[in-house]
Motif scaffolding. Structure first.
Motif, PDB file in Angstrom:
ATOM      1  N   ASP A 447      -0.945  18.573 -12.501  1.00 58.99           N
ATOM      2  CA  ASP A 447      -1.833  18.949 -13.596  1.00 58.99           C
ATOM      3  C   ASP A 447      -2.872  19.996 -13.203  1.00 58.99           C
ATOM      4  OD1 ASP A 447      -3.109  17.126 -11.932  1.00 58.99           O
ATOM      5  OD2 ASP A 447      -4.383  16.348 -13.542  1.00 58.99           O
ATOM      6  N   ASP A 448      -3.100  20.211 -11.907  1.00 58.77           N
ATOM      7  CA  ASP A 448      -4.007  21.262 -11.446  1.00 58.77           C
ATOM      8  C   ASP A 448      -3.209  22.558 -11.320  1.00 58.77           C
ATOM      9  OD1 ASP A 448      -5.446  23.031  -9.603  1.00 58.77           O
ATOM     10  OD2 ASP A 448      -6.804  21.332  -9.318  1.00 58.77           O
ATOM     11  N   THR A 449      -3.538  23.542 -12.151  1.00 54.82           N
ATOM     12  CA  THR A 449      -2.726  24.759 -12.209  1.00 54.82           C
ATOM     13  C   THR A 449      -2.760  25.542 -10.899  1.00 54.82           C
ATOM     14  OG1 THR A 449      -4.612  25.912 -13.210  1.00 54.82           O
ATOM     15  CG2 THR A 449      -2.941  25.005 -14.707  1.00 54.82           C
ATOM     16  N   ASP A 450      -3.906  25.566 -10.199  1.00 54.25           N
ATOM     17  CA  ASP A 450      -3.991  26.288  -8.938  1.00 54.25           C
ATOM     18  C   ASP A 450      -3.076  25.656  -7.883  1.00 54.25           C
ATOM     19  OD1 ASP A 450      -5.803  28.100  -9.951  1.00 54.25           O
ATOM     20  OD2 ASP A 450      -7.540  26.906  -9.359  1.00 54.25           O
ATOM     21  N   ILE A 451      -3.155  24.314  -7.778  1.00 53.67           N
ATOM     22  CA  ILE A 451      -2.300  23.614  -6.817  1.00 53.67           C
ATOM     23  C   ILE A 451      -0.841  23.746  -7.220  1.00 53.67           C
ATOM     24  CG2 ILE A 451      -1.726  21.343  -5.873  1.00 53.67           C
ATOM     25  CD1 ILE A 451      -4.629  20.604  -5.993  1.00 53.67           C
ATOM     26  N   LEU A 452      -0.572  23.710  -8.518  1.00 47.30           N
ATOM     27  CA  LEU A 452       0.799  23.873  -9.005  1.00 47.30           C
ATOM     28  C   LEU A 452       1.367  25.212  -8.560  1.00 47.30           C
ATOM     29  CD1 LEU A 452       3.063  22.758 -10.964  1.00 47.30           C
ATOM     30  CD2 LEU A 452       2.006  24.201 -12.701  1.00 47.30           C
ATOM     31  N   GLU A 453       0.586  26.259  -8.736  1.00 50.38           N
ATOM     32  CA  GLU A 453       1.057  27.602  -8.366  1.00 50.38           C
ATOM     33  C   GLU A 453       1.272  27.723  -6.865  1.00 50.38           C
ATOM     34  OE1 GLU A 453      -0.514  32.243  -8.606  1.00 50.38           O
ATOM     35  OE2 GLU A 453      -1.471  30.694  -9.830  1.00 50.38           O
ATOM     36  N   ILE A 472       4.648  16.045 -17.870  1.00 50.28           N
ATOM     37  CA  ILE A 472       6.032  15.561 -17.882  1.00 50.28           C
ATOM     38  C   ILE A 472       6.849  16.420 -18.847  1.00 50.28           C
ATOM     39  CG2 ILE A 472       7.524  13.595 -18.378  1.00 50.28           C
ATOM     40  CD1 ILE A 472       5.180  11.761 -17.733  1.00 50.28           C
ATOM     41  N   PRO A 473       7.941  17.026 -18.379  1.00 49.93           N
ATOM     42  CA  PRO A 473       8.708  17.913 -19.250  1.00 49.93           C
ATOM     43  C   PRO A 473       9.446  17.128 -20.340  1.00 49.93           C
ATOM     44  CG  PRO A 473       9.860  17.593 -17.175  1.00 49.93           C
ATOM     45  CD  PRO A 473       8.528  16.923 -17.026  1.00 49.93           C
ATOM     46  N   ALA A 474       9.550  17.740 -21.505  1.00 54.06           N
ATOM     47  CA  ALA A 474      10.268  17.086 -22.607  1.00 54.06           C
ATOM     48  C   ALA A 474      11.760  17.065 -22.348  1.00 54.06           C
ATOM     49  CB  ALA A 474       9.963  17.808 -23.924  1.00 54.06           C
ATOM     50  N   THR A 475      12.257  18.083 -21.636  1.00 56.58           N
ATOM     51  CA  THR A 475      13.684  18.138 -21.341  1.00 56.58           C
ATOM     52  C   THR A 475      13.887  18.901 -20.041  1.00 56.58           C
ATOM     53  OG1 THR A 475      15.853  18.871 -22.148  1.00 56.58           O
ATOM     54  CG2 THR A 475      13.964  20.273 -22.669  1.00 56.58           C
ATOM     55  N   ILE A 476      14.970  18.609 -19.350  1.00 55.00           N
ATOM     56  CA  ILE A 476      15.339  19.304 -18.121  1.00 55.00           C
ATOM     57  C   ILE A 476      16.841  19.159 -17.934  1.00 55.00           C
ATOM     58  CG2 ILE A 476      14.896  17.284 -16.665  1.00 55.00           C
ATOM     59  CD1 ILE A 476      13.998  19.241 -14.470  1.00 55.00           C
ATOM     60  N   GLN A 477      17.468  20.230 -17.471  1.00 57.12           N
ATOM     61  CA  GLN A 477      18.924  20.224 -17.343  1.00 57.12           C
ATOM     62  C   GLN A 477      19.372  19.434 -16.110  1.00 57.12           C
ATOM     63  OE1 GLN A 477      20.931  21.425 -19.721  1.00 57.12           O
ATOM     64  NE2 GLN A 477      19.043  21.904 -20.859  1.00 57.12           N
ATOM     65  N   SER A 478      18.762  19.724 -14.978  1.00 56.06           N
ATOM     66  CA  SER A 478      19.129  19.035 -13.743  1.00 56.06           C
ATOM     67  C   SER A 478      18.063  19.300 -12.687  1.00 56.06           C
ATOM     68  CB  SER A 478      20.497  19.511 -13.229  1.00 56.06           C
ATOM     69  OG  SER A 478      20.420  20.874 -12.854  1.00 56.06           O
ATOM     70  N   CYS A 479      18.039  18.455 -11.667  1.00 56.50           N
ATOM     71  CA  CYS A 479      17.190  18.688 -10.495  1.00 56.50           C
ATOM     72  C   CYS A 479      17.668  17.789  -9.366  1.00 56.50           C
ATOM     73  CB  CYS A 479      15.717  18.455 -10.812  1.00 56.50           C
ATOM     74  SG  CYS A 479      15.262  16.745 -11.091  1.00 56.50           S
ATOM     75  N   ASP A 485       2.448  14.927  -8.700  1.00 54.71           N
ATOM     76  CA  ASP A 485       1.163  14.310  -8.438  1.00 54.71           C
ATOM     77  C   ASP A 485       1.172  12.920  -9.083  1.00 54.71           C
ATOM     78  OD1 ASP A 485      -1.414  13.937  -7.623  1.00 54.71           O
ATOM     79  OD2 ASP A 485      -2.322  15.089  -9.244  1.00 54.71           O
ATOM     80  N   PHE A 486       0.262  12.029  -8.658  1.00 54.49           N
ATOM     81  CA  PHE A 486       0.237  10.705  -9.274  1.00 54.49           C
ATOM     82  C   PHE A 486      -0.536  10.723 -10.580  1.00 54.49           C
ATOM     83  CE2 PHE A 486      -1.365   6.376  -9.917  1.00 54.49           C
ATOM     84  CZ  PHE A 486      -0.150   5.690  -9.916  1.00 54.49           C
ATOM     85  N   ASP A 487      -1.739  11.281 -10.570  1.00 51.06           N
ATOM     86  CA  ASP A 487      -2.547  11.352 -11.793  1.00 51.06           C
ATOM     87  C   ASP A 487      -2.203  12.638 -12.545  1.00 51.06           C
ATOM     88  OD1 ASP A 487      -4.056   8.970 -11.360  1.00 51.06           O
ATOM     89  OD2 ASP A 487      -5.173  10.042  -9.813  1.00 51.06           O
ATOM     90  N   LEU A 488      -1.573  12.498 -13.708  1.00 51.94           N
ATOM     91  CA  LEU A 488      -1.132  13.661 -14.479  1.00 51.94           C
ATOM     92  C   LEU A 488      -1.975  13.895 -15.727  1.00 51.94           C
ATOM     93  CD1 LEU A 488       2.745  13.212 -14.202  1.00 51.94           C
ATOM     94  CD2 LEU A 488       1.234  14.638 -12.806  1.00 51.94           C
ATOM     95  N   GLY A 489      -2.979  13.053 -15.963  1.00 54.83           N
ATOM     96  CA  GLY A 489      -3.834  13.221 -17.130  1.00 54.83           C
ATOM     97  C   GLY A 489      -3.217  12.591 -18.375  1.00 54.83           C
ATOM     98  N   GLY A 490      -4.092  12.311 -19.338  1.00 51.00           N
ATOM     99  CA  GLY A 490      -3.617  11.711 -20.581  1.00 51.00           C
ATOM    100  C   GLY A 490      -3.043  10.320 -20.414  1.00 51.00           C
ATOM    101  N   CYS A 497       6.545   9.869 -14.906  1.00 49.85           N
ATOM    102  CA  CYS A 497       7.349  11.083 -14.855  1.00 49.85           C
ATOM    103  C   CYS A 497       8.719  10.815 -14.235  1.00 49.85           C
ATOM    104  CB  CYS A 497       6.602  12.163 -14.072  1.00 49.85           C
ATOM    105  SG  CYS A 497       7.533  13.670 -13.775  1.00 49.85           S
ATOM    106  N   ILE A 498       8.710  10.095 -13.114  1.00 48.33           N
ATOM    107  CA  ILE A 498       9.971   9.813 -12.414  1.00 48.33           C
ATOM    108  C   ILE A 498      10.896   8.968 -13.284  1.00 48.33           C
ATOM    109  CG2 ILE A 498      10.959   8.624 -10.414  1.00 48.33           C
ATOM    110  CD1 ILE A 498       8.322   9.395  -8.930  1.00 48.33           C
TER     111      ILE A 498
END
Length: 557
Positions: A447-453, A472-479, A485-490, A497-498
Motif C-alpha cells: 500500500d506504500d507507493t514508494d516501497i511498491l515502486e 488486492i487485485p480484482a483479477t489476475i491471469q497467473s502468477c 505487505d501484511f497491512d494493506l489498509g481498509g 490477499c493470498i
C-alpha cells in the motif's frame, strides 16, 4: 459440586508465575533437609540425656516415626520432580504430613522437642512465601490446629496455659504479618508487570513504526546503486548502505531481546534442511563479507533437523555476523557435524581469539571484550546473549572454543536428526548463487507507493515479471509467487490477499508476507507452511535468497 472440587484438587492448576515449579521443588528439598536436621537433633539429645540406656526411649520413638515418615517425604520429592506444576492435593498432603510429624514429635517429649515450634513457623511461612497468600492462610490454619492439639496433649500446656497462648499467638500473628508483606510484594509485582507490559506495547509500536522507514531506505539505497553511478557516488552509497545495515542489525537485536524478555516466544518445531538454511545465511551475508574484505564459506550438507526454523536462523545469523565482525580480511566457515543422533552446527572464524577467562561472560547482555586502543566496532553486545536465550528455549547447548591468535569456534549442539543423509564436503563460496530469477512471475501488493515502486524495481532487476498494485487485485491471469505487505489498509491484510488470489487461480500459490509486526506472531496466526513471513527492515539479498529457495524447492519437487 463435590466432583468439581475433587477435580480441582487433583488436576494440575495454571501457574501464576514461571518460578512456581522451582518453588515446589525447593519446598520438597527443604522438607528432606528439615527431616535430617530433626533426626540429628533427636539422636544427639537422646544420647546426651539417656540415663541407663545408650539412647533415651523417647528418642527411639521419634526416630522410628521419622524413619517411617521419610519414604513419604521422598515420594513427594520424586512426585514434584517427575510431575512439576501446581497440584493442590500434593501441597495439602505435604502440609498434613509436615504438621502431623512435628506435632507428634513434640507430644512424645515436650521438654526437649519444644524448639520444633520454630520449625512449625518455618513450614507455615515457607508455604506462604513460596505459594502465595491462599496457601499461607491454609498453612496458618494447620499450624493453629497443631498448637492446640499439642497444648491439650501435654502437661505443660495444661499447667502453663500462658505459654500455649503465646505459642498460639505467634502461630497467628507472624503469618499474618507475612501475609501483609506478601500483599505488598504482589502489588509491587503487579506494578512491575504493568510497567513491563507498557514497555512491550511501546516497543511493539516503535517496532512497527521504525521498521517501515528503515525498510524503505534499504530498498531505495539498493535501487540507487543500479542507476549508473560513477565510482565516487557508488562509494558514498555503499557507505550509506553499510551504516544502514549496522543500524538494522542493532535494531533487530534490541527487538529480539525485548521479545525474549516478554516470555511469549514459543518454538514451532518443523523439519529444517540445514543445507538450504546455510545457503540462505551465506547469501544474506555476501555484502557484509565483501565490505570487510572477508571470505564466508559453508560446508554443504543434506541433513534435516527438527527445530524452529526462525529461531535457528536467527542464532546462526548472529554467530556468523559476530564471526565476520572479528575476522576482517580473513575467513569464516559455517558447517555442521553429527554427534550420535543429533547435529552440531559450527561457526569457525580466524579472528584474534578469546581469552578463556571471558568464556562465562561473552553470553551476557551488553558484554563486549574491548581493550584500550581497540578500534570501534558496531553493536552493543547483544548478539551472543540472544543466541544463548534462544538456545535455552530450543533445549540446545552453546559452546565456545578459542585459541589466541588463531580464531574461535562457536557450536550449537543438540539438534535432533529427522532425515539421515551423508554430508557432501564441498566448500561453497559466498557468491556462488547470484543468478537472476528469470521468467518468474510475481504479484507484488504494497500500500506504500514508494516501497511498491522500489520493490518492483528490485524484482524486475532480478529478471522477474512483476505485477505491482497497492491493493488486492480484482483479477489476475497467473502468477508464480505472491509478495505482499501484511497491512494493506481498509481492514485488509496480506492473508486476505493470498486467500483471494489462490481462490481466484485455483492454485496454492507460494507466498511471502513482509511485515513490520512480530513475524512469529503473524506466522502463527496464518498457520500455513506455504506462506513465509519476513520482517522489516528486509535486505534485498534476504528477499532474493528466499524467493530463490522457494523456486528451487518447487522446481526440484
Amino acid at each position: 459440586m463435590i466432583r468439581n472440587l475433587g477435580a480441582r484438587l487433583f488436576r494440575r492448576q495454571p501457574q501464576k508465575h514461571l518460578d512456581e515449579e522451582l518453588a515446589e521443588a525447593g519446598q520438597t528439598k527443604v522438607r528432606l533437609a528439615a527431616l535430617s536436621i530433626i533426626a540429628v537433633y533427636t539422636a544427639t539429645f537422646g544420647v546426651l540425656l539417656a540415663e541407663d540406656e545408650f539412647i533415651a526411649p523417647w528418642a527411639i520413638t521419634i526416630l522410628v516415626y521419622h524413619i517411617l515418615y521419610a519414604p513419604a517425604a521422598f515420594a513427594i520429592f520424586l512426585w514434584a520432580r517427575h510431575m512439576p506444576g501446581h497440584y493442590p492435593v500434593r501441597r495439602l498432603l505435604s502440609m498434613v504430613l509436615d504438621y502431623v510429624s512435628l506435632g507428634c514429635s513434640i507430644v512424645v517429649e515436650p521438654m526437649v522437642m519444644m524448639p520444633l515450634h520454630t520449625i512449625i513457623l518455618w513450614v507455615t511461612l515457607g508455604n506462604g512465601l513460596r505459594f502465595g497468600k491462599t496457601y499461607l492462610r491454609i498453612a496458618t490454619g494447620f499450624a493453629v490446629c497443631t498448637v492446640l492439639i499439642v497444648g491439650f496433649s501435654i502437661p505443660q500446656g495444661q499447667n502453663a496455659p500462658y505459654m500455649m497462648v503465646m505459642l498460639l499467638l505467634s502461630a497467628v500473628v507472624i503469618p499474618h504479618y507475612a501475609s501483609a508483606l506478601l500483599g505488598r510484594i504482589d502489588q509491587a509485582r503487579h506494578e512491575a508487570d504493568q510497567a513491563n507490559l507498557a514497555k512491550s506495547r511501546f516497543l511493539a509500536q516503535a517496532s512497527h513504526d521504525l521498521r517501515q522507514p528503515l525498510h524503505a531506505i534499504n530498498l531505495f539505497t539498493n535501487s540507487l546503486q543500479n542507476t549508473g553511478l560513477n565510482n565516487r557516488q557508488r562509494q558514498i552509497v555503499e557507505r550509506i548502505d553499510r551504516a544502514l545495515q549496522s543500524l538494522a542489525r542493532l535494531f533487530r537485536s534490541l527487538l529480539d531481546l525485548s521479545t525474549l524478555d516478554s516470555g511469549t516466544v514459543a518454538p514451532k518445531l518443523e523439519p529444517v534442511s540445514l543445507g538450504e538454511l546455510f545457503q540462505e545465511i551465506v547469501l544474506q551475508n555476501v555484502q557484509l563479507a565483501e565490505w570487510d574484505n572477508s571470505e564466508l564459506r559453508m560446508v554443504d550438507t543434506r541433513y534435516v533437523v527438527l527445530t524452529d526454523r526462525v529461531l535457528l536462523l536467527t542464532m546462526i545469523q548472529n554467530l556468523v555476523s559476530n564471526a565476520l565482525k572479528f575476522s576482517t580480511g580473513r575467513g569464516v566457515i559455517l558447517g555442521c557435524r553429527r554427534r550420535g543422533s543429533s547435529i552440531a552446527v559450527e561457526v569457525w572464524d580466524q579472528g584474534n581469539g578469546i581469552e578463556e577467562e571471558y568464556f562465562p561472560l561473552i553470553f551476557d547482555e551488553f558484554f563486549q571484550i574491548k581493550q584500550r586502543g581497540d578500534r570501534d566496532r558496531q553493536g552493543v553486545g547483544l548478539g551472543l546473549s540472544i543466541v544463548a536465550r534462544m538456545a535455552a528455549i530450543l533445549g540446545l547447548k552453546i559452546d565456545v572454543a578459542s585459541r589466541i591468535g588463531r580464531g574461535s569456534r562457536f557450536t550449537l549442539s543438540g539438534l535432533p536428526i529427522v532425515q539421515d543423509a551423508k554430508v557432501t564436503v564441498t566448500l561453497v563460496p559466498s557468491g556462488n548463487d547470484r543468478s537472476p530469477l528469470r521468467d518468474w512471475s510475481v504479484l507484488l501488493v504494497e500500500d506504500d507507493t514508494d516501497i511498491l515502486e522500489a520493490t518492483a524495481g528490485l524484482l524486475s532487476s532480478w529478471g522477474c515479471h512483476v505485477v505491482a498494485t497497492t491493493s488486492i487485485p480484482a483479477t489476475i491471469q497467473s502468477c508464480d509467487m505472491i509478495v505482499t505487505d501484511f497491512d494493506l489498509g481498509g481492514g485488509q491484510t496480506g492473508e486476505d490477499c493470498i486467500k483471494f488470489v489462490r481462490q481466484l487461480l485455483g492454485v496454492e500459490v507460494p507466498a511471502i508476507i513482509i511485515t513490520a509486526h512480530d513475524d512469529s506472531r503473524i506466522a502463527a496466526e496464518i498457520g500455513d507452511p506455504n506462506v513465509l513471513v519476513l520482517k522489516k527492515p528486509l535486505r534485498p539479498a534476504e528477499l532474493r535468497s528466499t524467493i530463490s529457495s522457494v523456486r528451487a524447492r518447487l522446481t526440484s519437487g
